[in-house]
Structure formats: structure tokens, C-alpha cells
Write an enzyme that holds these catalytic residues in place. Structure first.
Site, PDB file in Angstrom:
ATOM      1  N   ARG A   7      -7.697   7.260  -1.643  1.00 60.63           N
ATOM      2  CA  ARG A   7      -7.581   8.684  -1.307  1.00 60.63           C
ATOM      3  C   ARG A   7      -8.841   9.504  -1.624  1.00 60.63           C
ATOM      4  O   ARG A   7      -9.260  10.318  -0.805  1.00 60.63           O
ATOM      5  CB  ARG A   7      -6.338   9.309  -1.955  1.00 60.63           C
ATOM      6  CG  ARG A   7      -5.026   8.612  -1.558  1.00 60.63           C
ATOM      7  CD  ARG A   7      -3.778   9.396  -1.918  1.00 60.63           C
ATOM      8  NE  ARG A   7      -3.635  10.577  -1.085  1.00 60.63           N
ATOM      9  CZ  ARG A   7      -3.963  11.786  -1.450  1.00 60.63           C
ATOM     10  NH1 ARG A   7      -4.404  12.012  -2.664  1.00 60.63           N
ATOM     11  NH2 ARG A   7      -3.830  12.786  -0.616  1.00 60.63           N
TER      12      ARG A   7
ATOM     13  N   CYS B 239     -19.255  -2.225  -3.282  1.00 55.58           N
ATOM     14  CA  CYS B 239     -20.608  -1.939  -2.782  1.00 55.58           C
ATOM     15  C   CYS B 239     -20.628  -0.809  -1.765  1.00 55.58           C
ATOM     16  O   CYS B 239     -20.999  -1.033  -0.598  1.00 55.58           O
ATOM     17  CB  CYS B 239     -21.185  -3.187  -2.147  1.00 55.58           C
ATOM     18  SG  CYS B 239     -20.883  -4.615  -3.140  1.00 55.58           S
ATOM     19  N   GLU B 240     -20.167   0.346  -2.144  1.00 53.46           N
ATOM     20  CA  GLU B 240     -20.226   1.522  -1.270  1.00 53.46           C
ATOM     21  C   GLU B 240     -20.372   2.751  -2.159  1.00 53.46           C
ATOM     22  O   GLU B 240     -19.685   2.853  -3.175  1.00 53.46           O
ATOM     23  CB  GLU B 240     -18.904   1.702  -0.481  1.00 53.46           C
ATOM     24  CG  GLU B 240     -18.541   0.519   0.347  1.00 53.46           C
ATOM     25  CD  GLU B 240     -18.037   0.906   1.728  1.00 53.46           C
ATOM     26  OE1 GLU B 240     -18.254   2.052   2.166  1.00 53.46           O
ATOM     27  OE2 GLU B 240     -17.432   0.029   2.344  1.00 53.46           O
TER      28      GLU B 240
ATOM     29  N   GLY C  49       6.467  15.975   4.258  1.00 52.05           N
ATOM     30  CA  GLY C  49       5.309  16.852   4.139  1.00 52.05           C
ATOM     31  C   GLY C  49       5.269  17.765   2.936  1.00 52.05           C
ATOM     32  O   GLY C  49       4.235  18.394   2.681  1.00 52.05           O
TER      33      GLY C  49
ATOM     34  N   TYR D  78     -10.182  10.983   1.833  1.00 51.27           N
ATOM     35  CA  TYR D  78      -9.862  12.407   2.089  1.00 51.27           C
ATOM     36  C   TYR D  78     -10.596  13.348   1.137  1.00 51.27           C
ATOM     37  O   TYR D  78     -10.281  14.531   1.096  1.00 51.27           O
ATOM     38  CB  TYR D  78      -8.369  12.674   1.896  1.00 51.27           C
ATOM     39  CG  TYR D  78      -7.443  11.699   2.563  1.00 51.27           C
ATOM     40  CD1 TYR D  78      -7.351  11.625   3.950  1.00 51.27           C
ATOM     41  CD2 TYR D  78      -6.625  10.874   1.802  1.00 51.27           C
ATOM     42  CE1 TYR D  78      -6.482  10.729   4.546  1.00 51.27           C
ATOM     43  CE2 TYR D  78      -5.748   9.986   2.397  1.00 51.27           C
ATOM     44  CZ  TYR D  78      -5.686   9.919   3.772  1.00 51.27           C
ATOM     45  OH  TYR D  78      -4.826   9.039   4.354  1.00 51.27           O
TER      46      TYR D  78
ATOM     47  N   TYR E 252       0.911   6.780  -1.409  1.00 54.00           N
ATOM     48  CA  TYR E 252      -0.291   6.432  -0.649  1.00 54.00           C
ATOM     49  C   TYR E 252      -1.383   5.855  -1.548  1.00 54.00           C
ATOM     50  O   TYR E 252      -2.563   6.051  -1.311  1.00 54.00           O
ATOM     51  CB  TYR E 252      -0.799   7.655   0.144  1.00 54.00           C
ATOM     52  CG  TYR E 252       0.290   8.267   0.989  1.00 54.00           C
ATOM     53  CD1 TYR E 252       0.798   7.591   2.092  1.00 54.00           C
ATOM     54  CD2 TYR E 252       0.855   9.496   0.657  1.00 54.00           C
ATOM     55  CE1 TYR E 252       1.826   8.124   2.848  1.00 54.00           C
ATOM     56  CE2 TYR E 252       1.893  10.041   1.416  1.00 54.00           C
ATOM     57  CZ  TYR E 252       2.362   9.345   2.504  1.00 54.00           C
ATOM     58  OH  TYR E 252       3.382   9.869   3.245  1.00 54.00           O
TER      59      TYR E 252
ATOM     60  N   GLU F 252      12.373  13.829   5.396  1.00 50.05           N
ATOM     61  CA  GLU F 252      11.709  12.536   5.168  1.00 50.05           C
ATOM     62  C   GLU F 252      10.581  12.663   4.158  1.00 50.05           C
ATOM     63  O   GLU F 252       9.419  12.462   4.488  1.00 50.05           O
ATOM     64  CB  GLU F 252      11.090  12.044   6.490  1.00 50.05           C
ATOM     65  CG  GLU F 252      12.029  11.967   7.644  1.00 50.05           C
ATOM     66  CD  GLU F 252      11.295  11.756   8.980  1.00 50.05           C
ATOM     67  OE1 GLU F 252      10.068  11.930   9.049  1.00 50.05           O
ATOM     68  OE2 GLU F 252      11.974  11.407   9.946  1.00 50.05           O
ATOM     69  N   PRO F 253      10.899  12.990   2.929  1.00 50.55           N
ATOM     70  CA  PRO F 253       9.813  13.140   1.953  1.00 50.55           C
ATOM     71  C   PRO F 253       9.286  11.796   1.488  1.00 50.55           C
ATOM     72  O   PRO F 253      10.045  10.838   1.340  1.00 50.55           O
ATOM     73  CB  PRO F 253      10.499  13.858   0.791  1.00 50.55           C
ATOM     74  CG  PRO F 253      11.924  13.401   0.878  1.00 50.55           C
ATOM     75  CD  PRO F 253      12.221  13.180   2.323  1.00 50.55           C
TER      76      PRO F 253
ATOM     77  N   ARG G 224       5.564  11.713  -0.325  1.00 50.50           N
ATOM     78  CA  ARG G 224       4.700  12.151  -1.420  1.00 50.50           C
ATOM     79  C   ARG G 224       5.485  12.892  -2.514  1.00 50.50           C
ATOM     80  O   ARG G 224       5.277  12.678  -3.693  1.00 50.50           O
ATOM     81  CB  ARG G 224       3.628  13.082  -0.847  1.00 50.50           C
ATOM     82  CG  ARG G 224       2.522  13.406  -1.814  1.00 50.50           C
ATOM     83  CD  ARG G 224       1.598  14.482  -1.225  1.00 50.50           C
ATOM     84  NE  ARG G 224       1.254  14.274   0.142  1.00 50.50           N
ATOM     85  CZ  ARG G 224       0.150  13.646   0.565  1.00 50.50           C
ATOM     86  NH1 ARG G 224      -0.729  13.187  -0.296  1.00 50.50           N
ATOM     87  NH2 ARG G 224      -0.086  13.504   1.843  1.00 50.50           N
TER      88      ARG G 224
HETATM   89  N1  LLP Z   1       7.585  11.702   8.324  1.00 46.05           N
HETATM   90  C1  LLP Z   1       6.576  11.449   9.173  1.00 46.05           C
HETATM   91  C2  LLP Z   1       6.853  11.403  10.614  1.00 46.05           C
HETATM   92  C3  LLP Z   1       5.274  11.236   8.694  1.00 46.05           C
HETATM   93  O1  LLP Z   1       4.287  11.007   9.560  1.00 46.05           O
HETATM   94  C4  LLP Z   1       5.035  11.291   7.304  1.00 46.05           C
HETATM   95  C5  LLP Z   1       3.685  11.047   6.767  1.00 46.05           C
HETATM   96  C6  LLP Z   1       6.125  11.554   6.452  1.00 46.05           C
HETATM   97  C7  LLP Z   1       7.383  11.766   6.993  1.00 46.05           C
HETATM   98  C8  LLP Z   1       5.974  11.639   4.969  1.00 46.05           C
HETATM   99  O2  LLP Z   1       5.114  12.667   4.609  1.00 46.05           O
HETATM  100  P1  LLP Z   1       4.998  13.118   3.070  1.00 46.05           P
HETATM  101  O3  LLP Z   1       6.316  13.669   2.657  1.00 46.05           O
HETATM  102  O4  LLP Z   1       4.644  11.914   2.280  1.00 46.05           O
HETATM  103  O5  LLP Z   1       3.916  14.121   3.072  1.00 46.05           O
HETATM  104  N2  LLP Z   1      -2.210   8.790   3.606  1.00 46.05           N
HETATM  105  C9  LLP Z   1      -2.144  10.230   3.534  1.00 46.05           C
HETATM  106  C10 LLP Z   1      -0.801  10.760   3.973  1.00 46.05           C
HETATM  107  C11 LLP Z   1      -0.415  10.346   5.372  1.00 46.05           C
HETATM  108  C12 LLP Z   1       0.934  10.888   5.784  1.00 46.05           C
HETATM  109  C13 LLP Z   1       1.373  10.330   7.063  1.00 46.05           C
HETATM  110  N3  LLP Z   1       2.685  10.734   7.470  1.00 46.05           N
HETATM  111  C14 LLP Z   1      -2.494  10.666   2.117  1.00 46.05           C
HETATM  112  O6  LLP Z   1      -2.796   9.822   1.279  1.00 46.05           O
HETATM  113  O7  LLP Z   1      -2.526  11.873   1.833  1.00 46.05           O
END
Ligand code: LLP
Length: 411
Positions: A299, A332-333, A226, A303, A361, A260-261, A263
Site C-alpha cells: 500500500r 531492489c526498488e 467503502g 498508493y 489489503y 459490503e465492507p 477495510r
Molecule cells: N464492494 C466492491 C464492489 C468493491 O469493489 C470493494 C473494494 C468493496 C466492496 C470493499 O471496499 P472496502 O469496504 O474495503 O473499502 N487495494 C485498495 C482497495 C481496493 C478496493 C477495491 N474494491 C487499498 O489497499 O486501499
């Protein structure tokens, strides 16, 4: 990145994903350093970018993998991630996925409901194994991010309430086929505020202390992913401050800290390169039409996410005359856009645009919508480019249809 994007566009064609592997390494090391104060494991969230070369690059530096399907677990294993560093999460796992994960001996399955726990117990029993599990707690904290990527509120489908978690731990402790080794939470993605993280960690740490009092010993404290990144002008959380807040909250607990990074490691190390097809104006509104589309990077459409768009143009006297344009793809959107009112110089056929922050992503959310082949992917390491996924051809796209029996339709 130390490469000429024009040369790469010529060599690999466009749309093209580029990843700076040195940058990924730097970000990984920075996180590792921030967590150096205690036993820790960085399990890369494979969903952000699941290319085998990306996973292997991180695995070679010691990263584990956070996976949400058996497909991702297989990717992690085949990219060389050590099995004891792999976590299998997700709200819905099929029996076959549970079986394969248990047989492959990964670190733990992260569970999100009592019903799921019972299925895992059954499958483990049938295999004559003890399943190492963690439980995802939903701390009911508002992470202050986009609603689609908020996960830590009771209104979201994720995890279980504290009381339910406690009940599950007690059950698991008594079961001959469950071994509760971990605890997990993940309140959302693209987090830019420390307070919700502090609050959630304190709540979950308290639960760990309560469990310890009844002889349930949690070894892995998983704070999820996150950590936010800069797309535009966001103020983000420095890894050191992130780690400090977590360490403060878990003071006195003898646990291995897991994060668990996804992004954070990938987003700003990746670029989507696209060529201009042409420009047009509709009643004074300027559009730059490019050869990438929402099927390549969804994205902005999904979003309303901001991605910086840079024009690679030599100064030609015209380049300073920038005017706002919507940068759009051929799909086509009306939702098929990368940016609205982007200040761009006059663009002509084959001019290159670079869409920034596309490493996480981006490709993993790509599709074949409009029968568009997915882009090629290229890694840059030490100034040298390496193809890490070939461009998808028309033949690749129809292969699974052509593999089906068509005799019933032949007249
Ligand atoms: N751990 C869990 C349980 C998760 O659900 C996620 C992301 C992560 C780790 C990794 O999160 P990060 O560090 O990447 O923020 N498609 C969306 C993002 C969806 C994230 C889903 N879960 C976007 O493009 O912003």
C-alpha cells in the site's frame, strides 16, 4: 490485543501478520447494530483479507461474503458462509466462473455490462437454471478518495449508466433465465465524506422506484463497501450516520439492505510485525532497513498510503532521541518503503517495528517478488494466538515449476 508481540515474533518469526479477532468482532457488531433498523445483510468483501479463518470468524457472526472471483466464492463456501449470503461481483467473469457460481446456488451474480448479462443468460440456459442477478449502477458521483480506488464515475470501468441499467432490467425481467433481484453500486473505497454516499444512494433509490412502477421488484439494495478508516488523522464516518443516510434515501422501499465492507472490518485489526536488520545513512539521510518489504504490504508503494509505524523498544535512555528515518525493505526498488521521515529512536539489529492498519489489503496483495516467501498469519482471540497461515517456504514457491516437465531442457 493482550499479547506480547515480542513473544509472538520469537515464536512465529518475522515478517508476521497479526489479526485481533476480538477487534474484528467488535467492528462487525457495531455495523450490524447500525443497520438493525431494517432487514440487512453484511456481506464481507473477501478481497480485503481472504484468509479462511477470517472469513469463518465473520461467518460465525452471521456475515455473508462479497466475492470477485470464483476462488473467493470457493473460499467463502469452504469457510462456512451460507450460500444465500454470497454475492459474486466483478467486471469480468469467465464462463466457467459463471457456471460454477450458478450451480452453487449463491444469492446473486452482480453484473456490470449488457455483454456480461447475455453470457450469464446463455450459461443459465445451458444449465436449465434461472440466474438471480443484480446490476451495478454507476451513478457518476465523485467519492473524493484516491483515484485508484474511485469507482463511481463514468470514467471508471465499473457498472453501467442508469439508462443502460434500466434497459438491462427490462430485458432480464422478460428472460426465462434471468431473475433481476438486486441493485448494486459502489462508488469507491476509503470513503470519508457522507455527501457522495447520500447522492449516490438517492440516485439508485430513484431508479428502484422507477423500476417498481413498471413491475420490476428489487429485493436487495446493495450499497457496496467503502466505509473509510483512520490510518493517520482522517475524520471518518460513524456507522450510525452512514446507516441513517442510507435509510433516509431508501425510505418507503421494502428492500433488504446489503453492504459490503472490507477495510472497515479488517484494516485496524491487523498489524505487520517486522524486525530491524540494520540502519544506514546516505549522506546524512537515515534509513532503517527491515525484514518486511513491499511484497508483504504494497500500500505505501502503490498508493503512497500512510501506515503508522511503532518501534517496540524498552526505554533505554536513547529511546527519546528520535530522528526521522525512512523505513525500507530489502527489495531492489526505491519504491520499497513503509514510511518516509518516521521519527524513530536509534534502532539495532532485531529490534521490532509494528506497522499498523495492515489487516485489509495487506496479505491479500502480497506477492513473491524477489522470491520472498509470504509472511505467516496469526489470529489473536481472547488473548490466545493461533496460527492461521504458515510462512511460505522456498519449496512452496518453486513447487509449481518443479511440477512441470523439464526433460526438454535436459542436455
Ligand atoms: N464492494 C466492491 C464492489 C468493491 O469493489 C470493494 C473494494 C468493496 C466492496 C470493499 O471496499 P472496502 O469496504 O474495503 O473499502 N487495494 C485498495 C482497495 C481496493 C478496493 C477495491 N474494491 C487499498 O489497499 O486501499
Amino acid at each position: 490485543m493482550n499479547v506480547d508481540p515480542k513473544v509472538l515474533a520469537e515464536k512465529y518469526d518475522t515478517p508476521l501478520y497479526l489479526y485481533d479477532f476480538d477487534d474484528i468482532a467488535m467492528r462487525y457488531e457495531e455495523l450490524k447494530e447500525a443497520f438493525a433498523g431494517q432487514k440487512s445483510l453484511i456481506s464481507y468483501a473477501v478481497k480485503a483479507n481472504s484468509n479462511l479463518f477470517v472469513i469463518r470468524h465473520l461467518a460465525q457472526m452471521g456475515a455473508g461474503a462479497d466475492c470477485v472471483s470464483i476462488g473467493e466464492v470457493r473460499r467463502a463456501l469452504s469457510a462456512g458462509v451460507e450460500r444465500y449470503k454470497i454475492i459474486f461481483s466483478g467486471v469480468g467473469k469467465r464462463d466457467e466462473e459463471i457456471r460454477e457460481a450458478l450451480e452453487s446456488g449463491i444469492l446473486m451474480l452482480n453484473l456490470e455490462s449488457e455483454a456480461e448479462m447475455k453470457r450469464v443468460e446463455l450459461v443459465a440456459e445451458a444449465l436449465g437454471l434461472e440466474a438471480r442477478i443484480s446490476i451495478r449502477v454507476n451513478p457518476n458521483i465523485n467519492p473524493q478518495t484516491h483515484p485508484y480506488i474511485s469507482t463511481g464515475l463514468h470514467e471508471n470501468k465499473f457498472g453501467v449508466e442508469i439508462d443502460v441499467a434500466k434497459r438491462m432490467y427490462i430485458y432480464a425481467k422478460r428472460s426465462a433465465h434471468l431473475n433481476p433481484v438486486g441493485i448494486h453500486f459502489h462508488i469507491g473505497s476509503q470513503l470519508t465524506e457522507l455527501d457522495p454516499i447520500r447522492e449516490a444512494t438517492l440516485i439508485v433509490a430513484d431508479l428502484v422506484r422507477n423500476l417498481r412502477a413498471i413491475d420490476i421488484d428489487i429485493k436487495f439494495f446493495d450499497v457496496g463497501g467503502g466505509l473509510g478508516v483512520v490510518y493517520e488523522n482522517e475524520t471518518t464516518i460513524p456507522p450510525k450516520a452512514y446507516a441513517e443516510v442510507i435509510y433516509e434515501a431508501i425510505k418507503g422501499l421494502d428492500v433488504t439492505l446489503v453492504c459490503e465492507p472490507g477495510r472497515y472490518l479488517l484494516a485496524n485489526a491487523g498489524y505487520l510485525m517486522t524486525r530491524v536488520l540494520y540502519e544506514k545513512e546516505n549522506a546524512g539521510k537515515r534509513f532503517v532497513i527491515v525484514d518486511a518489504a513491499m511484497n508483504d504490504l504494497i500500500r505505501p508503494s502503490l498508493y503512497d498510503a500512510y501506515h503508522r509505524i511503532e518501534a517496540l523498544k524498552e526505554a533505554d535512555g536513547n529511546s527519546e532521541k528520535r530522528t526521522p528515518a525512512d523505513v525500507v525493505g530489502p527489495i531492489c526498488e526505491s519504491g520499497d518503503f513503509f514510511g518516509k521521515d518516521v521519527d524513530l529512536p536509534p534502532m539495532t539489529h532485531d529490534d521490532l517495528l509494528v506497522i499498523h492498519s495492515a489487516g485489509a489489503y495487506g496479505f491479500t496483495m502480497a506477492s513473491n517478488y524477489n522470491t520472498r516467501g509470504r509472511a505467516a498469519e496469526v489470529a489473536i482471540l481472547d488473548g490466545i494466538d493461533h496460527c492461521i497461515r504458515k510462512r511460505e517456504s522456498f519449496e512452496d514457491q518453486v513447487a509449481l515449476e518443479l511440477a512441470c516437465d523439464s526433460s526438454w531442457q535436459e542436455k
